[in-house]
Design a protein around this motif. Structure first.
Motif, PDB file in Angstrom:
ATOM      1  N   PRO A  31       0.876  -1.027   0.134  1.00 48.72           N
ATOM      2  CA  PRO A  31       0.149  -0.059   0.064  1.00 48.72           C
ATOM      3  C   PRO A  31       0.771   1.403  -0.026  1.00 48.72           C
ATOM      4  O   PRO A  31       2.249   1.201   0.338  1.00 48.72           O
ATOM      5  CB  PRO A  31      -0.834  -0.204   1.118  1.00 48.72           C
ATOM      6  CG  PRO A  31      -0.020  -0.993   1.958  1.00 48.72           C
ATOM      7  CD  PRO A  31       0.683  -1.861   1.153  1.00 48.72           C
ATOM      8  N   THR A  32       0.078   2.313  -0.292  1.00 47.71           N
ATOM      9  CA  THR A  32       0.879   3.742  -0.414  1.00 47.71           C
ATOM     10  C   THR A  32       1.413   3.832   0.851  1.00 47.71           C
ATOM     11  O   THR A  32       2.743   4.464   1.110  1.00 47.71           O
ATOM     12  CB  THR A  32       0.170   4.813  -0.778  1.00 47.71           C
ATOM     13  OG1 THR A  32      -0.631   4.255  -2.071  1.00 47.71           O
ATOM     14  CG2 THR A  32       0.926   6.023  -0.989  1.00 47.71           C
ATOM     15  N   ASN A  33       0.880   3.531   1.977  1.00 48.79           N
ATOM     16  CA  ASN A  33       1.174   4.047   3.366  1.00 48.79           C
ATOM     17  C   ASN A  33       2.112   2.900   4.083  1.00 48.79           C
ATOM     18  O   ASN A  33       2.671   3.337   4.995  1.00 48.79           O
ATOM     19  CB  ASN A  33       0.107   4.316   4.439  1.00 48.79           C
ATOM     20  CG  ASN A  33      -0.816   2.952   4.248  1.00 48.79           C
ATOM     21  OD1 ASN A  33      -0.271   2.037   3.854  1.00 48.79           O
ATOM     22  ND2 ASN A  33      -1.887   3.327   4.959  1.00 48.79           N
ATOM     23  N   SER A  34       2.661   2.128   3.461  1.00 46.94           N
ATOM     24  CA  SER A  34       3.698   1.157   3.738  1.00 46.94           C
ATOM     25  C   SER A  34       3.052   0.437   4.997  1.00 46.94           C
ATOM     26  O   SER A  34       4.118   0.171   6.038  1.00 46.94           O
ATOM     27  CB  SER A  34       5.081   1.686   3.591  1.00 46.94           C
ATOM     28  OG  SER A  34       5.510   1.963   2.401  1.00 46.94           O
ATOM     29  N   GLN A  35       1.878   0.148   5.323  1.00 49.53           N
ATOM     30  CA  GLN A  35       1.518  -0.127   6.801  1.00 49.53           C
ATOM     31  C   GLN A  35       1.435  -1.808   6.459  1.00 49.53           C
ATOM     32  O   GLN A  35       2.181  -2.659   7.275  1.00 49.53           O
ATOM     33  CB  GLN A  35      -0.065   0.215   7.031  1.00 49.53           C
ATOM     34  CG  GLN A  35       0.129   1.927   7.214  1.00 49.53           C
ATOM     35  CD  GLN A  35       1.075   2.215   8.507  1.00 49.53           C
ATOM     36  OE1 GLN A  35       0.943   1.413   9.429  1.00 49.53           O
ATOM     37  NE2 GLN A  35       1.827   3.200   8.433  1.00 49.53           N
ATOM     38  N   ILE A  36       0.719  -2.438   5.723  1.00 46.45           N
ATOM     39  CA  ILE A  36       0.530  -3.905   5.755  1.00 46.45           C
ATOM     40  C   ILE A  36       0.397  -4.043   4.314  1.00 46.45           C
ATOM     41  O   ILE A  36      -0.424  -3.649   3.706  1.00 46.45           O
ATOM     42  CB  ILE A  36      -0.578  -4.381   6.522  1.00 46.45           C
ATOM     43  CG1 ILE A  36      -0.416  -4.403   8.008  1.00 46.45           C
ATOM     44  CG2 ILE A  36      -0.934  -5.756   6.312  1.00 46.45           C
ATOM     45  CD1 ILE A  36      -1.315  -4.555   8.924  1.00 46.45           C
ATOM     46  N   GLY A  37       1.268  -4.887   3.759  1.00 46.05           N
ATOM     47  CA  GLY A  37       0.921  -5.385   2.316  1.00 46.05           C
ATOM     48  C   GLY A  37       0.783  -7.065   2.473  1.00 46.05           C
ATOM     49  O   GLY A  37       0.647  -7.813   3.120  1.00 46.05           O
ATOM     50  N   PHE A  88       1.761 -14.402   2.716  1.00 46.19           N
ATOM     51  CA  PHE A  88       2.290 -13.907   3.791  1.00 46.19           C
ATOM     52  C   PHE A  88       1.688 -12.381   3.795  1.00 46.19           C
ATOM     53  O   PHE A  88       1.530 -11.849   2.790  1.00 46.19           O
ATOM     54  CB  PHE A  88       4.087 -13.796   3.724  1.00 46.19           C
ATOM     55  CG  PHE A  88       4.524 -15.124   3.966  1.00 46.19           C
ATOM     56  CD1 PHE A  88       4.777 -15.687   5.238  1.00 46.19           C
ATOM     57  CD2 PHE A  88       5.126 -15.696   2.792  1.00 46.19           C
ATOM     58  CE1 PHE A  88       5.448 -16.965   5.492  1.00 46.19           C
ATOM     59  CE2 PHE A  88       5.693 -16.940   3.160  1.00 46.19           C
ATOM     60  CZ  PHE A  88       5.962 -17.463   4.429  1.00 46.19           C
ATOM     61  N   THR A  89       1.782 -12.079   4.999  1.00 40.15           N
ATOM     62  CA  THR A  89       1.342 -10.577   5.200  1.00 40.15           C
ATOM     63  C   THR A  89       2.645  -9.923   5.256  1.00 40.15           C
ATOM     64  O   THR A  89       3.425 -10.283   5.967  1.00 40.15           O
ATOM     65  CB  THR A  89       0.513 -10.490   6.433  1.00 40.15           C
ATOM     66  OG1 THR A  89      -0.649 -10.894   6.159  1.00 40.15           O
ATOM     67  CG2 THR A  89       0.301  -8.794   6.737  1.00 40.15           C
ATOM     68  N   ILE A  90       2.839  -8.725   4.818  1.00 39.04           N
ATOM     69  CA  ILE A  90       3.983  -7.854   4.702  1.00 39.04           C
ATOM     70  C   ILE A  90       3.777  -6.598   5.715  1.00 39.04           C
ATOM     71  O   ILE A  90       2.828  -5.972   5.445  1.00 39.04           O
ATOM     72  CB  ILE A  90       4.395  -7.345   3.146  1.00 39.04           C
ATOM     73  CG1 ILE A  90       4.633  -8.681   2.195  1.00 39.04           C
ATOM     74  CG2 ILE A  90       5.638  -6.623   3.341  1.00 39.04           C
ATOM     75  CD1 ILE A  90       4.530  -8.099   0.712  1.00 39.04           C
ATOM     76  N   ARG A  91       4.854  -6.670   6.576  1.00 38.28           N
ATOM     77  CA  ARG A  91       4.839  -5.313   7.292  1.00 38.28           C
ATOM     78  C   ARG A  91       6.394  -4.921   7.280  1.00 38.28           C
ATOM     79  O   ARG A  91       7.351  -5.625   6.666  1.00 38.28           O
ATOM     80  CB  ARG A  91       4.627  -5.826   8.899  1.00 38.28           C
ATOM     81  CG  ARG A  91       3.435  -6.431   9.111  1.00 38.28           C
ATOM     82  CD  ARG A  91       2.872  -6.678  10.583  1.00 38.28           C
ATOM     83  NE  ARG A  91       1.695  -7.034  10.826  1.00 38.28           N
ATOM     84  CZ  ARG A  91       1.060  -8.208  10.426  1.00 38.28           C
ATOM     85  NH1 ARG A  91       1.715  -9.234   9.972  1.00 38.28           N
ATOM     86  NH2 ARG A  91      -0.207  -8.318  10.652  1.00 38.28           N
ATOM     87  N   TRP A  92       6.882  -3.894   7.902  1.00 40.01           N
ATOM     88  CA  TRP A  92       8.092  -3.276   7.926  1.00 40.01           C
ATOM     89  C   TRP A  92       8.595  -2.910   9.039  1.00 40.01           C
ATOM     90  O   TRP A  92       8.030  -2.346   9.948  1.00 40.01           O
ATOM     91  CB  TRP A  92       8.007  -1.759   6.790  1.00 40.01           C
ATOM     92  CG  TRP A  92       7.744  -2.211   5.543  1.00 40.01           C
ATOM     93  CD1 TRP A  92       8.897  -2.249   4.674  1.00 40.01           C
ATOM     94  CD2 TRP A  92       6.623  -2.445   4.922  1.00 40.01           C
ATOM     95  NE1 TRP A  92       8.182  -2.298   3.351  1.00 40.01           N
ATOM     96  CE2 TRP A  92       7.094  -2.641   3.574  1.00 40.01           C
ATOM     97  CE3 TRP A  92       5.361  -2.680   5.110  1.00 40.01           C
ATOM     98  CZ2 TRP A  92       5.991  -2.932   2.477  1.00 40.01           C
ATOM     99  CZ3 TRP A  92       4.292  -2.860   4.244  1.00 40.01           C
ATOM    100  CH2 TRP A  92       4.638  -3.164   2.825  1.00 40.01           C
ATOM    101  N   THR A  93       9.862  -3.302   9.492  1.00 42.11           N
ATOM    102  CA  THR A  93      10.774  -2.888  10.473  1.00 42.11           C
ATOM    103  C   THR A  93      11.699  -1.886  10.367  1.00 42.11           C
ATOM    104  O   THR A  93      12.016  -1.227  11.039  1.00 42.11           O
ATOM    105  CB  THR A  93      11.519  -4.129  11.039  1.00 42.11           C
ATOM    106  OG1 THR A  93      12.444  -4.688  10.050  1.00 42.11           O
ATOM    107  CG2 THR A  93      10.593  -5.189  11.574  1.00 42.11           C
ATOM    108  N   ASP A  94      11.834  -1.482   9.110  1.00 41.86           N
ATOM    109  CA  ASP A  94      12.678  -0.241   8.283  1.00 41.86           C
ATOM    110  C   ASP A  94      12.204  -0.040   7.150  1.00 41.86           C
ATOM    111  O   ASP A  94      11.151  -0.449   6.553  1.00 41.86           O
ATOM    112  CB  ASP A  94      14.001  -0.576   8.320  1.00 41.86           C
ATOM    113  CG  ASP A  94      14.380  -1.572   7.477  1.00 41.86           C
ATOM    114  OD1 ASP A  94      14.170  -1.521   6.274  1.00 41.86           O
ATOM    115  OD2 ASP A  94      15.131  -2.730   7.735  1.00 41.86           O
ATOM    116  N   THR A  95      12.332   1.127   6.529  1.00 38.66           N
ATOM    117  CA  THR A  95      11.829   1.665   5.205  1.00 38.66           C
ATOM    118  C   THR A  95      12.182   0.913   4.085  1.00 38.66           C
ATOM    119  O   THR A  95      11.583   1.202   3.112  1.00 38.66           O
ATOM    120  CB  THR A  95      12.412   3.176   4.928  1.00 38.66           C
ATOM    121  OG1 THR A  95      13.762   3.005   5.092  1.00 38.66           O
ATOM    122  CG2 THR A  95      11.591   4.196   6.334  1.00 38.66           C
ATOM    123  N   ALA A  96      13.251  -0.065   4.134  1.00 39.86           N
ATOM    124  CA  ALA A  96      13.792  -0.652   3.031  1.00 39.86           C
ATOM    125  C   ALA A  96      13.182  -2.100   2.749  1.00 39.86           C
ATOM    126  O   ALA A  96      13.142  -2.576   1.779  1.00 39.86           O
ATOM    127  CB  ALA A  96      15.027  -0.734   2.886  1.00 39.86           C
TER     128      ALA A  96
END
Length: 721
Positions: A265-271, A285-293
Motif C-alpha cells: 500500500p501507499t502508506n507502507s502499513q500492511i502489504g 504472507f502478510t508484509i510489514r516493515w521494520t525499516d523503510t527498505a
C-alpha cells in the motif's frame, strides 16, 4: 610519527582478528561520482551507470540524475566510456536499460532531456552506444520513471528493477516501457508499437510490475486491475481488487503462467505477498516493515521461474527461508533463531545455490548507526548460514548488486555492488570497521558508490625490496603474516620484480604453510625467502582462506633504522581506474625531500596512468607525464618530482589517473638527510563527511626525538572549498 601510528593500527588489527570468523570484504570503486545503475541483467558482461555530475553550491544541478551514461566492461577488456550524451556533455536522464545478446553485444535504451530542448526523448542504440536512433513513437510529455526512483532491491536476476517502467524483452523487441498510460514494445530497428493502453473512462495509470523469464509477457497495473500483456498485445487478468487505492506492485510470471505478486500500500502499513493461479489468489504472507527498505516477507524467482524463494523475518520471530512451487506449495528450507535481517535473495543458475544478503548495524565515528551488507552463499540441503562476509559499505535504501553470478562467486569471481545513491551525492559518513578473521576493509578509499569486490581474498604488498638506494640508503623488507584460522592453511607468495616489460617467468612464486593461529615474521623476505641479491617489486599473497599481513621496509644507519610500515592491500581494493583517480596530498614535501612512486597493475592487462602535480595555485609542472606497467607488473619511478619538471622547493599533491587498466599506486616521500621514508597510500576523500586523524602531536620524545605533525589538504574539484 605517522608511520608509528600506522604500525600501531596494524598491530591492533592483528590482535582483534584472532577469534572472529567473519571476514570484511575489501573493494574498489568504479567511479568517484554518485551513480545510478540502469535496469539490466546481473549476469551481463557490460553494465551501464548514470554518473551524476558532481554537486556544487556554485552551480546547482537541474536534477539528481543530471550527468552522463557510462558503459563498463565487467571483464575489463574494454575501458569504460561515456556513451550518452554522444558529445560528452550532460543531460537529465530519466530511464536507462541494457539488453545484452548471447554474444555479449549490449543494446541500450535511454530517455533523457537535454539542455536547450523540451520534453523527454527516447533513444535506442543497438551497437553499444556508438550510434543512437530516436524512438519517435514514445510520447515526450512525461518522464519514464526508472533512474533514481526504483524501489528497494530484494534480489532476483535484474538490477534496478522494482517499480521500473522499463523492462527487458527479447532480441526482436529488446525493451518494453510504460508511459502516459500505455505500454510500448521497442523493436531493434528503433520503432515502437503500442501493446496496451488504459481503457477509456479511467485515469491513465498503466504501469509495469514484472515479467516472465523469456521477456515475452509483462505484468501491468491499471487503475483497477493487475493484468499481463504479451508482445502481441494479448492480455490476461490476475487481480481485480486492491488492498488500497494506489498500491505498488512488483512480481513475476512463473513458467506455468501463474504469478507471484508483492502488493504494497501507499502508506507502507500492511502489504500482501500473493500467489495467483487460474484466476484464484492465495495469500502467502502478510508484509510489514521494520525499516523503510526491508519488508517482513518478500519473494525472488528461482533460476528457472518454476517457483519462488521467500524470506519471512522480523516481528521477534526467527528468520525463515521457504521454497514455494506449484507442485509442493510452501516448504521451509531453514530457520535461523538469530533472526538475521535478510534483505535480498539471489538464485544461482543451477537452482542449488542462493546468495543470502543481510545487513548489519555499525556505529559511525559520530555515534550514528549505519547499515552495511553482508553475504553468504547457501546450498540447498544445508542449514542456515552461520557466517556472513561483510561488505563494509554505508548502504542506502536503494542498494543492490549490479553484476552477480551466484555459481561463480564462491570461487572468487568478482561481483559489482551499488551501495545506493545518497541524497548528498556521497557516503553519509565513515563507519567503524568490526574485527575480522583475515583482515579486510582497512584499504577502502570510498565507503559508498558502485564497487567491485570478491569473496576470495587476494592481497598485494605494493612494494618490498632488498636494494641500495640514493644518498647511501640500503633497503630491506621484513614481512609479518598472521593466520587467524583455527586450522593450518597454505599461502602462495609471488614476487613480481619492478621494471618495464616484466613477463610471467620473471616472477618468483612459492608456497608456505602456516599453522593454526600462527604469526610468522620473515626477515629480509626478498633475500632470505626468494634468494634475490638485489631487487624491488610487489608481493602478491593468495591464501587458502584469509590472512593478515604487513611489512616494514627500512634502511639502516648509524643512528638506527628508518623506514615505513605497510599493510597488504586487496588487489581489488584501493585501485585507481579510468573513472576513479587517486590523489596523494602530501606527495611533494619540498627542499631536502625526494619522492618515489610505484604502480602495481591489478587489471591483468597492463596499466597506463597519467600523472599531475598540484600546488597552492593549482596544476604545476608538466601535465603530459605517464607511467606504464606490464600485465600484473610493478613499476617504480624515483625522483618523480624531476620527471614532472618540479622545482626542488615546490610542495604539493600528486594525482594519478589511469588511462587504461587499473592499478594500486603508492607514494614514498624520503628525507634526503636521514633517508627516513614516509609511505602514503591514496588519500581518503572527505566529501560531505567528517574524518578523524587518530593522532597528531608536537612534543619531544625519548632518545632526543622531536615529533611534529604536518597536515596536507588537497582540493580535487574545480570549485573552491
Amino acid at each position: 610519527m605517522r608511520d608509528q601510528v600506522r604500525r600501531l593500527l596494524v598491530f591492533i588489527t592483528f590482535v582483534l582478528a584472532v577469534s572472529v570468523q567473519a571476514r570484511v570484504i575489501s573493494y574498489a570503486p568504479y567511479t568517484d561520482r554518485t551513480a545510478y545503475p540502469a535496469h539490466q541483467s546481473r549476469i551481463n558482461r557490460h553494465f551501464l551507470l548514470l554518473e551524476a555530475r558532481p554537486f556544487s553550491a556554485f552551480a546547482p544541478l537541474p536534477a539528481a540524475t543530471y550527468g552522463q551514461l557510462v558503459l563498463y566492461d565487467f571483464q575489463g577488456a574494454e575501458e569504460p566510456r561515456v556513451v550518452f550524451p554522444e558529445d560528452g556533455s550532460n543531460a537529465i536522464v530519466t530511464a536507462a536499460a541494457v539488453r545484452e545478446s548471447d554474444s555479449g553485444n549490449p543494446m541500450l535504451f535511454v530517455q533523457a532531456s537535454k539542455p536547450g530542448t523540451s520534453g523527454y526523448v527516447s533513444y535506442l542504440s543497438v551497437d553499444a552506444g556508438t550510434t543512437w536512433k530516436t524512438v519517435a513513437e514514445i510520447p515526450t510529455s512525461l518522464p519514464i520513471p526508472q533512474l533514481g526512483v526504483t524501489g528497494s532491491d530484494n534480489g532476483g536476476p535484474f538490477a534496478s528493477y522494482r517499480y521500473s517502467q522499463v523492462r527487458i524483452g527479447t532480441a526482436d523487441f529488446p525493451f518494453v516501457v510504460a508511459t502516459n498510460g500505455a505500454v510500448y514494445a521497442i523493436a531493434n530497428n528503433g520503432t515502437a508499437k503500442k501493446l496496451f493502453e488504459q481503457f477509456p473512462g479511467g485515469a491513465p495509470s498503466a504501469m509495469l510490475a514484472g515479467r516472465d523469464r523469456t521477456g515475452t509477457q509483462f505484468l501491468v497495473r491499471t487503475n483497477s486491475q493487475l493484468i499481463s500483456v504479451d508482445l502481441n498485445g494479448a492480455t490476461k487478468t490476475f487481480l481485480t481488487s486492491f488492498i488500497s487505492l494506489q498500491p505498488s506492485f512488483e512480481g513475476f510470471i512463473a513458467a506455468d503462467g501463474s504469478a507471484y505478486i508483492d502488493e504494497r500500500p501507499t502508506n507502507s502499513q500492511i502489504g500482501k505477498l500473493w500467489y495467483v493461479r487460474d484466476g484464484s489468489k492465495t495469500e502467502l504472507f502478510t508484509i510489514r516493515w521494520t525499516d523503510t527498505a526491508t519488508p517482513s516477507a518478500f519473494a525472488a524467482p528461482t533460476a528457472d521461474y518454476s517457483g519462488a524463494w521467500i524470506i519471512e523475518r522480523g516481528g521477534g520471530r526467527p528468520t525463515a527461508l521457504y521454497l514455494h512451487t506449484t507442485a509442493n506449495d510452501l516448504q521451509k528450507m531453514w530457520e535461523d533463531i538469530t533472526a538475521p535481517d535478510v534483505e535480498a535473495l539471489h538464485s544461482g543458475a543451477s537452482g542449488n545455490k542462493v546468495l543470502v544478503q543481510v545487513h548489519r548495524p555499525r556505529p559511525a565515528v559520530d555515534q550514528r548507526i549505519f547499515k552495511d551488507p553482508a553475504l553468504a552463499v547457501w546450498t540447498v540441503g544445508d542449514t542456515a548460514p552461520r557466517a556472513y562476509d561483510e561488505l563494509f559499505m554505508n548502504e542506502q535504501w536503494n542498494k543492490g548488486f549490479v553484476h552477480l553470478d551466484v555459481e561463480k562467486i564462491e570461487g572468487g569471481e568478482p561481483f559489482v555492488f551499488d551501495a545506493g545513491a545518497a541524497p548528498t551525492g556521497g557516503g553519509a559518513g565513515i563507519i567503524v570497521s568490526p574485527p575480522t578473521s583475515g583482515g579486510g576493509g582497512g584499504d577502502v578509499l570510498q565507503e559508498w558508490g558502485v564497487v567491485r569486490a570478491s569473496l576470495k581474498q587476494r592481497l598485494v604488498l605494493p612494494t618490498v625490496g632488498r636494494t641500495h638506494g640514493a644518498f647511501g640508503s640500503d633497503w630491506v623488507s621484513d614481512v609479518t603474516i598472521q593466520n587467524p584460522q583455527d586450522a593450518m592453511q597454505r599461502v602462495t607468495l609471488r614476487f613480481v620484480p619492478s621494471g618495464d616489460g616484466i613477463i610471467a617467468t620473471d616472477a618468483k612464486e612459492l608456497t608456505i604453510t602456516l599453522g593454526a593461529n600462527e604469526i610468522r615474521m620473515i626477515s629480509d623476505i626478498v633475500g632470505t625467502l626468494f634468494e634475490i641479491e638485489s631487487g624491488i617489486g610487489a608481493l602478491f599473497i593468495t591464501p587458502e582462506s584469509a590472512v593478515s599481513i604487513a611489512s616494514r621496509t627500512y634502511t639502516r644507519a648509524g643512528a638506527g633504522t628508518f623506514g615505513f610500515g605497510m599493510n597488504a592491500i586487496d588487489v581489488l581494493a584501493a585501485a585507481a581506474s579510468p573513472r576513479f583517480p587517486v590523489s596523494f596530498a602530501g606527495a611533494f614535501a619540498g627542499t631536502n625531500y625526494r619522492t618515489n612512486v610505484t604502480i602495481t597493475d591489478t587489471s591483468g592487462r597492463g596499466t597506463e596512468a597519467a600523472l599531475t602535480a598540484a600546488g597552492i595555485n593549482g596544476v604545476m609542472g608538466s601535465s603530459d607525464v605517464s607511467i606504464t606497467t606490464s600485465a600484473n607488473g610493478h613499476r617504480q619511478v624515483n625522483f618523480i618530482g624531476s620527471t614532472l619538471a618540479l622545482q626542488p622547493y615546490e610542495t604539493g599533491a600528486l594525482v594519478i589517473r589511469p588511462k587504461r587498466g587499473n592499478a594500486i599506486a603508492a607514494v614514498f616521500s624520503i628525507d634526503n638527510r636521514t633517508n627516513d621514508s614516509t609511505y602514503f597510500p591514496p588519500d581518503l576523500p572527505s566529501s560531505f563527511v567528517a574524518r578523524v586523524i587518530p593522532a597528531i602531536g608536537h612534543l619531544d620524545g625519548a632518545n632526543g626525538s622531536r615529533f611534529r605533525s604536518d597536515l596536507y589538504l588537497f582540493n580535487p574539484s574545480d570549485q573552491p572549498r
